[in-house]
Design a protein around this motif. Structure first.
Motif, PDB file in Angstrom:
ATOM      1  N   SER A  97       0.830  -1.199   0.000  1.00  0.00           N
ATOM      2  CA  SER A  97       0.000   0.000   0.000  1.00  0.00           C
ATOM      3  C   SER A  97       0.867   1.253   0.000  1.00  0.00           C
ATOM      4  N   ALA A  98       1.163   1.756  -1.182  1.00  0.00           N
ATOM      5  CA  ALA A  98       1.912   3.008  -1.284  1.00  0.00           C
ATOM      6  C   ALA A  98       1.086   4.150  -0.705  1.00  0.00           C
ATOM      7  N   TYR A  99      -0.243   4.047  -0.825  1.00  0.00           N
ATOM      8  CA  TYR A  99      -1.127   5.087  -0.306  1.00  0.00           C
ATOM      9  C   TYR A  99      -0.991   5.207   1.214  1.00  0.00           C
ATOM     10  N   ALA A 100      -1.096   4.078   1.925  1.00  0.00           N
ATOM     11  CA  ALA A 100      -1.022   4.108   3.396  1.00  0.00           C
ATOM     12  C   ALA A 100       0.334   4.611   3.855  1.00  0.00           C
ATOM     13  N   ALA A 101       1.390   4.174   3.182  1.00  0.00           N
ATOM     14  CA  ALA A 101       2.734   4.612   3.551  1.00  0.00           C
ATOM     15  C   ALA A 101       2.893   6.115   3.337  1.00  0.00           C
ATOM     16  N   THR A 102       2.348   6.624   2.233  1.00  0.00           N
ATOM     17  CA  THR A 102       2.453   8.055   1.934  1.00  0.00           C
ATOM     18  C   THR A 102       1.664   8.875   2.937  1.00  0.00           C
ATOM     19  N   LEU A 103       0.447   8.438   3.254  1.00  0.00           N
ATOM     20  CA  LEU A 103      -0.390   9.155   4.214  1.00  0.00           C
ATOM     21  C   LEU A 103       0.282   9.196   5.589  1.00  0.00           C
ATOM     22  N   ALA A 104       0.790   8.055   6.054  1.00  0.00           N
ATOM     23  CA  ALA A 104       1.454   8.010   7.356  1.00  0.00           C
ATOM     24  C   ALA A 104       2.678   8.913   7.368  1.00  0.00           C
ATOM     25  N   SER A 105       3.423   8.919   6.267  1.00  0.00           N
ATOM     26  CA  SER A 105       4.624   9.755   6.178  1.00  0.00           C
ATOM     27  C   SER A 105       4.279  11.234   6.268  1.00  0.00           C
ATOM     28  N   HIS A 293      -3.659   9.896  -7.158  1.00  0.00           N
ATOM     29  CA  HIS A 293      -3.118  10.653  -6.036  1.00  0.00           C
ATOM     30  C   HIS A 293      -2.141  11.689  -6.557  1.00  0.00           C
ATOM     31  N   ALA A 294      -2.289  12.912  -6.114  1.00  0.00           N
ATOM     32  CA  ALA A 294      -1.418  13.989  -6.586  1.00  0.00           C
ATOM     33  C   ALA A 294       0.048  13.664  -6.341  1.00  0.00           C
ATOM     34  N   GLU A 295       0.345  12.954  -5.240  1.00  0.00           N
ATOM     35  CA  GLU A 295       1.727  12.679  -4.875  1.00  0.00           C
ATOM     36  C   GLU A 295       2.292  11.433  -5.550  1.00  0.00           C
ATOM     37  N   LEU A 296       1.434  10.491  -5.970  1.00  0.00           N
ATOM     38  CA  LEU A 296       1.911   9.223  -6.494  1.00  0.00           C
ATOM     39  C   LEU A 296       1.980   9.190  -8.013  1.00  0.00           C
ATOM     40  N   GLY A 297       1.136   9.977  -8.671  1.00  0.00           N
ATOM     41  CA  GLY A 297       1.203  10.091 -10.123  1.00  0.00           C
ATOM     42  C   GLY A 297       0.959   8.793 -10.872  1.00  0.00           C
ATOM     43  N   GLU A 298      -0.103   8.082 -10.538  1.00  0.00           N
ATOM     44  CA  GLU A 298      -0.402   6.822 -11.218  1.00  0.00           C
ATOM     45  C   GLU A 298      -0.597   7.024 -12.726  1.00  0.00           C
ATOM     46  N   LYS A 299      -0.183   6.032 -13.483  1.00  0.00           N
ATOM     47  CA  LYS A 299      -0.389   6.012 -14.932  1.00  0.00           C
ATOM     48  C   LYS A 299      -1.129   4.722 -15.297  1.00  0.00           C
ATOM     49  N   TYR A 300      -2.130   4.851 -16.143  1.00  0.00           N
ATOM     50  CA  TYR A 300      -2.910   3.692 -16.540  1.00  0.00           C
ATOM     51  C   TYR A 300      -2.775   3.447 -18.043  1.00  0.00           C
ATOM     52  N   PRO A 301      -2.663   2.171 -18.455  1.00  0.00           N
ATOM     53  CA  PRO A 301      -2.491   1.847 -19.882  1.00  0.00           C
ATOM     54  C   PRO A 301      -3.805   1.835 -20.648  1.00  0.00           C
ATOM     55  N   GLY A 303      -6.725   4.701 -22.680  1.00  0.00           N
ATOM     56  CA  GLY A 303      -7.163   6.050 -23.017  1.00  0.00           C
ATOM     57  C   GLY A 303      -8.600   6.311 -22.614  1.00  0.00           C
ATOM     58  N   ARG A 304      -9.214   5.381 -21.907  1.00  0.00           N
ATOM     59  CA  ARG A 304     -10.619   5.517 -21.518  1.00  0.00           C
ATOM     60  C   ARG A 304     -10.780   5.724 -20.017  1.00  0.00           C
ATOM     61  N   MET A 305      -9.879   6.493 -19.453  1.00  0.00           N
ATOM     62  CA  MET A 305      -9.910   6.750 -18.016  1.00  0.00           C
ATOM     63  C   MET A 305     -10.570   8.096 -17.734  1.00  0.00           C
ATOM     64  N   ILE A 306     -11.433   8.119 -16.727  1.00  0.00           N
ATOM     65  CA  ILE A 306     -12.007   9.365 -16.194  1.00  0.00           C
ATOM     66  C   ILE A 306     -11.476   9.487 -14.775  1.00  0.00           C
ATOM     67  N   LEU A 307     -10.630  10.479 -14.561  1.00  0.00           N
ATOM     68  CA  LEU A 307      -9.849  10.523 -13.328  1.00  0.00           C
ATOM     69  C   LEU A 307     -10.284  11.654 -12.397  1.00  0.00           C
ATOM     70  N   PHE A 308     -10.255  11.337 -11.111  1.00  0.00           N
ATOM     71  CA  PHE A 308     -10.492  12.309 -10.046  1.00  0.00           C
ATOM     72  C   PHE A 308      -9.251  12.286  -9.150  1.00  0.00           C
ATOM     73  N   GLN A 309      -8.812  13.456  -8.755  1.00  0.00           N
ATOM     74  CA  GLN A 309      -7.568  13.550  -7.997  1.00  0.00           C
ATOM     75  C   GLN A 309      -7.815  13.767  -6.514  1.00  0.00           C
ATOM     76  N   GLN A 310      -6.969  13.135  -5.704  1.00  0.00           N
ATOM     77  CA  GLN A 310      -6.976  13.437  -4.276  1.00  0.00           C
ATOM     78  C   GLN A 310      -5.562  13.843  -3.865  1.00  0.00           C
ATOM     79  N   ASN A 311      -5.497  14.784  -2.949  1.00  0.00           N
ATOM     80  CA  ASN A 311      -4.228  15.303  -2.443  1.00  0.00           C
ATOM     81  C   ASN A 311      -4.030  14.773  -1.023  1.00  0.00           C
ATOM     82  N   ILE A 312      -3.161  13.770  -0.901  1.00  0.00           N
ATOM     83  CA  ILE A 312      -2.987  13.102   0.384  1.00  0.00           C
ATOM     84  C   ILE A 312      -2.476  14.063   1.444  1.00  0.00           C
ATOM     85  N   GLU A 313      -1.514  14.910   1.071  1.00  0.00           N
ATOM     86  CA  GLU A 313      -0.946  15.837   2.047  1.00  0.00           C
ATOM     87  C   GLU A 313      -2.007  16.800   2.579  1.00  0.00           C
TER      88      GLU A 313
END
Length: 346
Positions: A97-105, A293-301, A303-313
């Motif tokens: 969980s990169a998300y949990a580690a980032t949030l805790a950090s 996640h604004a901090e993680l910068g996920e990329k998906y393979p 072109g049919r993605m509808i994305l919503f951003q969250q800022n963990i910090e």
């Protein structure tokens, strides 16, 4: 009120060690600290590191140097009312969980910037995300609470009501940070997943989708959501792969053309499963509305993605301020702040 001073990591550790020494020894204004040589020996830091930490605390108004006399406490709380406070942070296992580690950090960093000490406790049991946890699930936490070794607590997972009552008995305010499809607590920063699902469904309809499904990690999570969309259950990357296999086994007229998920790990597994099972000719790839996640910068393979951003910090800062404000007596113990996702536009 003065704010914390940015320092290199070792100097910041030395500053926190000095603050801890002041509070653990009950030093008050006018009390003298040991000589520099003893501080270096006791804390294990070099001369320059101790000097930088002392200079930082002098700027904060915590210490003062009297020429040819020594180092004295000017104000134990000179950096603010939270100087030297100890905050416990409880976290689910970080594996995968990169998300949990980032949030805790971020929480740890923000607490350090407020000159707070941070004790982090990691869960040793595999509790489903939608379930509540107990203090005993985090080794060392029960003892820290009973010995009053923490002034407040930030939890990245919901605690059982009985455990919340225990914390209240010991006078330890607790702030939960998590999704609104979990068992939220009276003092919380609530990540508004239900609003995301509604917004994502509207965006998929705008993209022309007619058959929309949502992905949930458990039956309990599905029950907690108000959405009436049909659902598929799957947790973790492997769960996403299994959902992909199930969708590809359906006839073309029964496959959804729009998918909603707030779990980027499940979405990654879903896309990997869909693409790998259809190579070299990919004939089915639905629109997917999900979170980045604004901090993680996920990329998906896809072109049919509808994305919503969250800022963990950002919502980490909301939780830290909410808890510290509670310790200052700035609001009642029951207060919830909502964090909402923002659509990503290109």
């Amino acid at each position: 009120m003065r704010t914390s001073v940015e320092l290199p990591r070792r100097a910041e550790s030395a500053r926190n060690a000095l603050i801890t020494y002041i509070h653990d020894n009950g030093l008050v204004t006018g009390d003298r600290l040991p000589a520099y040589a003893r501080l270096r020996s006791e804390f294990g830091f070099g001369s320059q590191t101790i000097a930088a930490a002392v200079d930082s605390l002098c700027k904060l108004g915590v210490l003062e140097v009297r020429d040819k006399v020594g180092l004295f406490v000017a104000d134990p709380n000179g950096g603010g009312q939270m100087t030297g406070r100890t905050i416990a942070v409880v976290v689910r296992p970080l594996a995968g969980s990169a998300y949990a580690a980032t949030l805790a950090s971020f929480i740890q960093k923000l607490l350090a910037e407020q000159s707070c000490r941070c004790l982090t406790f990691y869960q040793n049991t595999d509790t489903p995300a939608a379930e509540t946890s107990g203090l005993a699930d985090f080794p060392g936490l029960e003892q820290a609470v009973s010995e009053h070794r923490c002034d407040g607590l930030i939890s990245l997972c919901p605690l059982a009501e009985s455990e919340q009552r225990r914390l209240k008995k010991y006078g330890i305010p607790c702030c939960f940070i998590g999704d609104d499809d979990q068992e939220t607590m009276p003092l919380s920063v609530v990540i508004d997943v239900k609003r995301f699902i509604d917004d994502a469904e509207a965006a998929l309809h705008d993209a022309g989708c007619k058959k929309i499904v949502q992905l949930c990690t458990s039956e309990k999570q599905l029950t907690s959501r108000s959405s009436k969309l049909p659902a598929l259950i799957g947790d973790s990357y492997h769960g996403g792969e299994m959902i992909a296999e199930k969708l590809l086994s359906l006839s073309a007229d029964k496959r959804p053309d729009g998918i909603i998920s707030d779990d980027d790990t499940v979405v990654s597994g879903l896309l990997a499963g869909m693409i790998s099972r259809q190579l070299p000719n990919i004939t089915y790839l639905p629109h997917i509305a999900t979170i980045v996640h604004a901090e993680l910068g996920e990329k998906y393979p896809s072109g049919r993605m509808i994305l919503f951003q969250q800022n963990i910090e950002k919502y980490a800062a909301m939780a830290v301020e909410l808890l510290l404000d509670s310790l200052r007596g700035g609001h009642p113990e029951n207060k919830q702040l909502f964090y909402r996702f923002t659509p990503v536009t290109y």
